[in-house]
Design a protein around this motif. Structure first.
Motif, PDB file in Angstrom:
ATOM      1  N   LEU A 144       0.851  -1.093  -0.095  1.00 44.31           N
ATOM      2  CA  LEU A 144      -0.106  -0.124  -0.071  1.00 44.31           C
ATOM      3  C   LEU A 144       0.721   1.192  -0.204  1.00 44.31           C
ATOM      4  CD1 LEU A 144      -1.847   0.402   3.359  1.00 44.31           C
ATOM      5  CD2 LEU A 144       0.328  -0.768   3.273  1.00 44.31           C
ATOM      6  N   GLY A 145       0.162   2.247  -0.246  1.00 47.37           N
ATOM      7  CA  GLY A 145       1.032   3.525  -0.458  1.00 47.37           C
ATOM      8  C   GLY A 145       1.183   4.009  -1.486  1.00 47.37           C
ATOM      9  N   SER A 146       2.382   4.912  -1.926  1.00 49.02           N
ATOM     10  CA  SER A 146       2.637   5.104  -3.135  1.00 49.02           C
ATOM     11  C   SER A 146       4.314   4.597  -3.750  1.00 49.02           C
ATOM     12  CB  SER A 146       2.665   6.744  -3.473  1.00 49.02           C
ATOM     13  OG  SER A 146       3.564   7.215  -2.332  1.00 49.02           O
ATOM     14  N   ASP A 147       4.876   3.868  -2.750  1.00 54.38           N
ATOM     15  CA  ASP A 147       6.207   3.390  -3.181  1.00 54.38           C
ATOM     16  C   ASP A 147       6.160   2.276  -3.832  1.00 54.38           C
ATOM     17  OD1 ASP A 147       7.303   5.358  -1.546  1.00 54.38           O
ATOM     18  OD2 ASP A 147       7.795   4.232   0.245  1.00 54.38           O
ATOM     19  N   ILE A 148       6.852   2.247  -4.872  1.00 58.23           N
ATOM     20  CA  ILE A 148       6.869   1.054  -5.890  1.00 58.23           C
ATOM     21  C   ILE A 148       7.854   0.125  -5.331  1.00 58.23           C
ATOM     22  CG2 ILE A 148       7.156   0.085  -8.118  1.00 58.23           C
ATOM     23  CD1 ILE A 148       4.717   2.242  -8.073  1.00 58.23           C
ATOM     24  N   PRO A 149       7.486  -0.950  -5.042  1.00 58.27           N
ATOM     25  CA  PRO A 149       8.782  -1.998  -4.510  1.00 58.27           C
ATOM     26  C   PRO A 149       9.732  -2.300  -5.391  1.00 58.27           C
ATOM     27  CG  PRO A 149       6.522  -3.196  -4.913  1.00 58.27           C
ATOM     28  CD  PRO A 149       6.244  -1.592  -5.062  1.00 58.27           C
ATOM     29  N   SER A 150      10.920  -2.319  -4.971  1.00 52.08           N
ATOM     30  CA  SER A 150      12.191  -2.462  -6.088  1.00 52.08           C
ATOM     31  C   SER A 150      12.103  -4.054  -6.324  1.00 52.08           C
ATOM     32  CB  SER A 150      13.387  -2.162  -5.370  1.00 52.08           C
ATOM     33  OG  SER A 150      13.604  -2.742  -4.133  1.00 52.08           O
TER      34      SER A 150
ATOM     35  N   ALA B 131      -1.020  -8.471  -3.858  1.00 55.33           N
ATOM     36  CA  ALA B 131      -2.224  -7.820  -3.519  1.00 55.33           C
ATOM     37  C   ALA B 131      -2.026  -6.001  -3.335  1.00 55.33           C
ATOM     38  CB  ALA B 131      -2.809  -8.346  -1.956  1.00 55.33           C
ATOM     39  N   GLY B 132      -2.823  -5.311  -3.964  1.00 55.55           N
ATOM     40  CA  GLY B 132      -2.941  -3.910  -3.400  1.00 55.55           C
ATOM     41  C   GLY B 132      -3.966  -3.878  -2.271  1.00 55.55           C
TER      42      GLY B 132
ATOM     43  N   GLN C 232      -0.671   4.028  -9.588  1.00 53.39           N
ATOM     44  CA  GLN C 232       0.543   3.421 -10.254  1.00 53.39           C
ATOM     45  C   GLN C 232       0.897   2.326  -9.554  1.00 53.39           C
ATOM     46  OE1 GLN C 232       0.286   6.781  -9.275  1.00 53.39           O
ATOM     47  NE2 GLN C 232       0.369   7.868 -10.975  1.00 53.39           N
ATOM     48  N   LEU C 233       0.982   2.293  -8.238  1.00 51.05           N
ATOM     49  CA  LEU C 233       1.157   0.850  -7.610  1.00 51.05           C
ATOM     50  C   LEU C 233       0.386  -0.194  -7.840  1.00 51.05           C
ATOM     51  CD1 LEU C 233       2.667  -0.595  -5.272  1.00 51.05           C
ATOM     52  CD2 LEU C 233       1.150   0.253  -3.535  1.00 51.05           C
ATOM     53  N   LEU C 234      -1.085   0.088  -7.835  1.00 54.50           N
ATOM     54  CA  LEU C 234      -2.060  -0.864  -8.125  1.00 54.50           C
ATOM     55  C   LEU C 234      -1.744  -1.611  -9.618  1.00 54.50           C
ATOM     56  CD1 LEU C 234      -5.120   0.701  -6.596  1.00 54.50           C
ATOM     57  CD2 LEU C 234      -3.689  -1.036  -5.667  1.00 54.50           C
ATOM     58  N   GLN C 235      -1.268  -0.636 -10.514  1.00 50.24           N
ATOM     59  CA  GLN C 235      -1.419  -1.014 -11.794  1.00 50.24           C
ATOM     60  C   GLN C 235      -0.190  -2.110 -12.016  1.00 50.24           C
ATOM     61  OE1 GLN C 235      -1.877   2.962 -13.669  1.00 50.24           O
ATOM     62  NE2 GLN C 235      -3.792   2.367 -14.688  1.00 50.24           N
ATOM     63  N   ILE C 236       0.705  -1.530 -11.294  1.00 47.20           N
ATOM     64  CA  ILE C 236       2.026  -2.475 -11.452  1.00 47.20           C
ATOM     65  C   ILE C 236       1.826  -3.711 -11.049  1.00 47.20           C
ATOM     66  CG2 ILE C 236       4.658  -2.457 -10.377  1.00 47.20           C
ATOM     67  CD1 ILE C 236       4.775   0.522 -11.247  1.00 47.20           C
ATOM     68  N   LEU C 237       1.421  -3.994  -9.397  1.00 49.73           N
ATOM     69  CA  LEU C 237       0.957  -5.101  -9.157  1.00 49.73           C
ATOM     70  C   LEU C 237       0.338  -5.996 -10.003  1.00 49.73           C
ATOM     71  CD1 LEU C 237       0.359  -3.870  -5.402  1.00 49.73           C
ATOM     72  CD2 LEU C 237       2.762  -4.784  -6.022  1.00 49.73           C
ATOM     73  N   LYS C 238      -0.922  -5.269 -10.415  1.00 50.22           N
ATOM     74  CA  LYS C 238      -1.907  -6.096 -11.312  1.00 50.22           C
ATOM     75  C   LYS C 238      -1.059  -6.602 -12.573  1.00 50.22           C
ATOM     76  CE  LYS C 238      -5.223  -7.620 -13.346  1.00 50.22           C
ATOM     77  NZ  LYS C 238      -5.730  -9.158 -13.085  1.00 50.22           N
TER      78      LYS C 238
ATOM     79  N   ASN D 208     -12.218   0.028 -12.059  1.00 46.82           N
ATOM     80  CA  ASN D 208     -12.369  -0.163 -13.437  1.00 46.82           C
ATOM     81  C   ASN D 208     -11.825   0.733 -14.372  1.00 46.82           C
ATOM     82  OD1 ASN D 208     -13.603  -1.801 -15.294  1.00 46.82           O
ATOM     83  ND2 ASN D 208     -15.271  -0.188 -15.760  1.00 46.82           N
ATOM     84  N   SER D 209     -11.815   2.038 -14.040  1.00 46.05           N
ATOM     85  CA  SER D 209     -10.959   2.934 -14.788  1.00 46.05           C
ATOM     86  C   SER D 209      -9.426   2.748 -14.867  1.00 46.05           C
ATOM     87  CB  SER D 209     -11.400   4.330 -14.580  1.00 46.05           C
ATOM     88  OG  SER D 209     -10.758   4.629 -13.288  1.00 46.05           O
ATOM     89  N   LEU D 210      -8.800   2.001 -13.771  1.00 39.65           N
ATOM     90  CA  LEU D 210      -7.532   1.862 -14.050  1.00 39.65           C
ATOM     91  C   LEU D 210      -7.226   0.655 -14.667  1.00 39.65           C
ATOM     92  CD1 LEU D 210      -6.407   2.789 -10.221  1.00 39.65           C
ATOM     93  CD2 LEU D 210      -6.378   4.038 -12.068  1.00 39.65           C
ATOM     94  N   GLY D 211      -8.141  -0.236 -15.143  1.00 40.12           N
ATOM     95  CA  GLY D 211      -7.876  -1.295 -15.846  1.00 40.12           C
ATOM     96  C   GLY D 211      -7.687  -2.626 -14.989  1.00 40.12           C
ATOM     97  N   LEU D 212      -7.984  -2.520 -13.737  1.00 40.40           N
ATOM     98  CA  LEU D 212      -7.884  -3.624 -12.806  1.00 40.40           C
ATOM     99  C   LEU D 212      -8.826  -4.790 -12.769  1.00 40.40           C
ATOM    100  CD1 LEU D 212      -6.626  -1.523  -9.620  1.00 40.40           C
ATOM    101  CD2 LEU D 212      -5.237  -2.395 -11.460  1.00 40.40           C
ATOM    102  N   LEU D 213      -9.960  -4.729 -13.514  1.00 39.52           N
ATOM    103  CA  LEU D 213     -10.844  -5.803 -13.396  1.00 39.52           C
ATOM    104  C   LEU D 213     -10.899  -6.600 -14.474  1.00 39.52           C
ATOM    105  CD1 LEU D 213     -14.027  -3.629 -11.971  1.00 39.52           C
ATOM    106  CD2 LEU D 213     -12.388  -5.077 -10.810  1.00 39.52           C
TER     107      LEU D 213
END
Ligand SMILES: [Zn+2]
Length: 393
Positions: free
Chosen positions: A156-162, A177-178, A187-193, A250-255
Motif C-alpha cells: 500500500l501507499g505510493s512507493d513502488i517496491p524494488s 495484492a494491492g 501506479q502501484l496498483l497497476q504495476i502489481l496487477k 475499473n478505470s485503472l484497468g484492474l478488473l
C-alpha cells in the motif's frame, strides 16, 4: 456430544489405493451420490462409485464426503489480535488500534498465533486459502503446513517496491495484492496487477468496504484524505472524484477474471453491472462486514449480475473464526432467500475458481489431486443435506 463437536476428518489418500465410503458424497452442488465410495490412490481421486464396495474399505459412516473448504480471503498474520480491537466505534478507530496493537505485540507472539490458526484451519477442513500478508511472516509457516493456495504479498501507499516476487507452484503460489483504491496509488496498483497477470496468477484487492473509502474516491476530501496527507502520501495526482471505488478501479484497468475484488460492500447497481461484465471474482466477508460496518453485502444482487461470490473470513481482528463452516452458517442465518446449495458452492467451488485452483479442488472429480473432507452428520435426508452442512449444527 453434538455433531458440531465432532471434528471433520481429512482424507489425504497418500500411498496405495484406498476406498472411502459414506452415506453421502457431494461431488459438487449439483451432483450428489447417496451411499457410495471414493477410490483414491496417491492422493488422486480415481473414481466415485455408487453402492457399497465388495472389497475392504474405510467406512466413515452416516455423514458426507465433500470437497474441502476454501477461505479465499484471510490475514493470518493478524491472528494474535483476536478479541482485542473495538467494534462499533468506526472503521478509522479500528484501523488505528490495529496498527498500534500489532506493533506492540512482538514478532514471537504474532508467529505463535499464526501457527495456531493454521492448525485450526486444517482441523476444521479449511484446506485452501488466499492469505494476505504485508509483513511476510506467514510465508514460511504456510509453506511448511498442509494447507494449499495463494500467498498474496500486499502493498500500500505510493512507493513502488524494488523487488517483486511471484511464483506459480503446486502447493502454495506467491502472488500480489494491492491494499485498496483509497490507500494505494494508482501506479502501484497497476504495476502489481500487471505483474500478477503476466504470471497468470490472481491479484487481490479490498474494494468498496468502508464509507471513508467511498467518500474519498467521490469527494477527494474527508477524514481519509487528511489521514493520507498526515502519513506523507501525496494523492493530488490520483484520478479520483465523482466516482465509486468500483468505477475507479475499473478505470485503472484492474478488473478482469484474474482479479479478486474483496468485500464489494458499498456498491450500487452500476457497480454490480461493471463487476458482472468484467468477470472479476468477488469475495465477500459478511461476518467481518457486520462487525466493522454494521451491514452486509448484497449477495442476491451479485448473483443476479452473474457474479459467483467466494467466501473469506478476513482476519481474527474482525471476525470470531477463520472457519468457512462458520461463515456459511452466518450467511444461512442472515440471507434466508439464498439456496443452501449456492452457499455451499460459495465455500467450495467459487473460492477454488477465485484462486485459480478449480482444476485441483472445489469438486470431487476423477483425476483431482485434492484431499477429501468427511463431515459427520446423522439421520439426514437428501432434501436437507445441504442445509444441514452449511448450518454447521
Ligand atoms: Zn482483508
Amino acid at each position: 456430544m453434538t455433531m458440531k463437536d465432532q471434528k471433520a476428518v481429512i482424507i489425504e489418500g497418500a500411498g496405495g489405493r484406498q476406498l472411502h465410503r459414506a452415506a453421502w458424497i457431494i461431488l459438487n452442488s449439483s451432483c450428489v451420490v447417496e451411499n457410495g465410495y471414493i477410490e483414491v490412490k496417491n492422493g488422486v481421486i480415481l473414481n466415485v462409485h455408487k453402492g457399497s464396495p465388495k472389497e475392504k474399505c474405510i467406512d466413515h459412516g452416516p455423514g458426507v464426503l465433500m470437497p474441502p473448504l476454501v477461505n479465499t480471503h484471510l490475514h493470518l498474520e493478524l491472528s494474535a489480535l483476536k478479541n482485542s480491537l473495538p467494534f462499533g466505534k468506526g472503521f478509522n478507530i479500528w484501523v488505528k488500534s490495529l496498527i498500534e496493537k500489532r506493533e506492540s505485540i512482538g514478532q514471537e507472539t504474532l508467529i505463535k498465533e499464526v501457527q495456531k490458526a493454521v492448525k485450526g484451519l486444517f482441523n476444521s477442513g479449511n484446506l485452501f486459502i488466499g492469505d494476505i500478508s504485508t509483513l511476510g511472516i506467514t510465508k514460511p509457516i504456510i509453506q511448511k503446513s498442509p494447507l494449499n493456495g495463494i500467498f498474496f504479498h500486499e502493498f500500500l501507499g505510493s512507493d513502488i517496491p524494488s523487488k517483486i516476487f511471484i511464483q506459480k507452484n503446486n502447493k502454495i503460489s506467491f502472488s500480489l495484492a494491492g491494499h485498496a483504491p483509497h490507500s494505494s496509488s494508482p501506479q502501484l496498483l497497476q504495476i502489481l496487477k500487471e505483474h500478477s497477470k503476466q504470471s497468470g496468477l490472481p491479484f487481490s484487492i479490498h474494494v468498496a468496504e468502508s464509507d471513508d473509502e467511498s467518500e474519498f474516491i467521490r469527494d477527494k476530501k474527508g477524514e481519509w484524505a487528511n489521514f493520507l496527507t498526515s502519513r506523507g502520501i501525496d494523492w493530488s495526482s490520483w484520478d479520483i472524484g465523482n466516482k465509486t471505488p468500483v468505477a475507479y478501479i475499473n478505470s485503472l484497468g484492474l478488473l478482469d477474471p484474474l482479479t479478486i475484488v474483496v468485500h464489494a460492500l458499498n456498491v450500487n447497481d452500476n457497480d454490480m453491472q461493471i463487476l458482472g461484465r468484467s468477470k472479476a471474482k468477488v469475495c465477500v466477508c459478511p461476518r467481518s462486514n457486520q462487525n466493522l460496518h454494521g451491514k452486509l453485502p448484497d449477495i442476491e444482487k451479485m448473483i443476479k449480475n452473474g457474479i459467483q461470490p467466494a467466501l473469506g473470513t478476513d482476519s481474527l481482528a474482525s471476525c470470531d473464526s477463520l472457519d468457512i463452516f462458520d461463515e456459511m452458517a452466518f450467511i444461512d442465518a442472515h440471507y434466508p432467500g439464498l439456496d443452501p446449495k449456492i452457499i455451499f458452492s460459495m465455500g467450495t467451488i467459487n473460492g477454488a475458481r477465485a484462486l485459480g485452483l478449480e482444476s485441483l479442488t472445489g469438486s470431487l472429480l476423477k483425476g483431482y489431486k485434492t484431499p477429501v473432507l468427511y463431515k459427520p452428520l446423522s439421520s439426514v435426508n437428501k432434501k436437507d443435506l445441504f442445509e444441514r452442512i452449511i448450518s454447521n449444527e
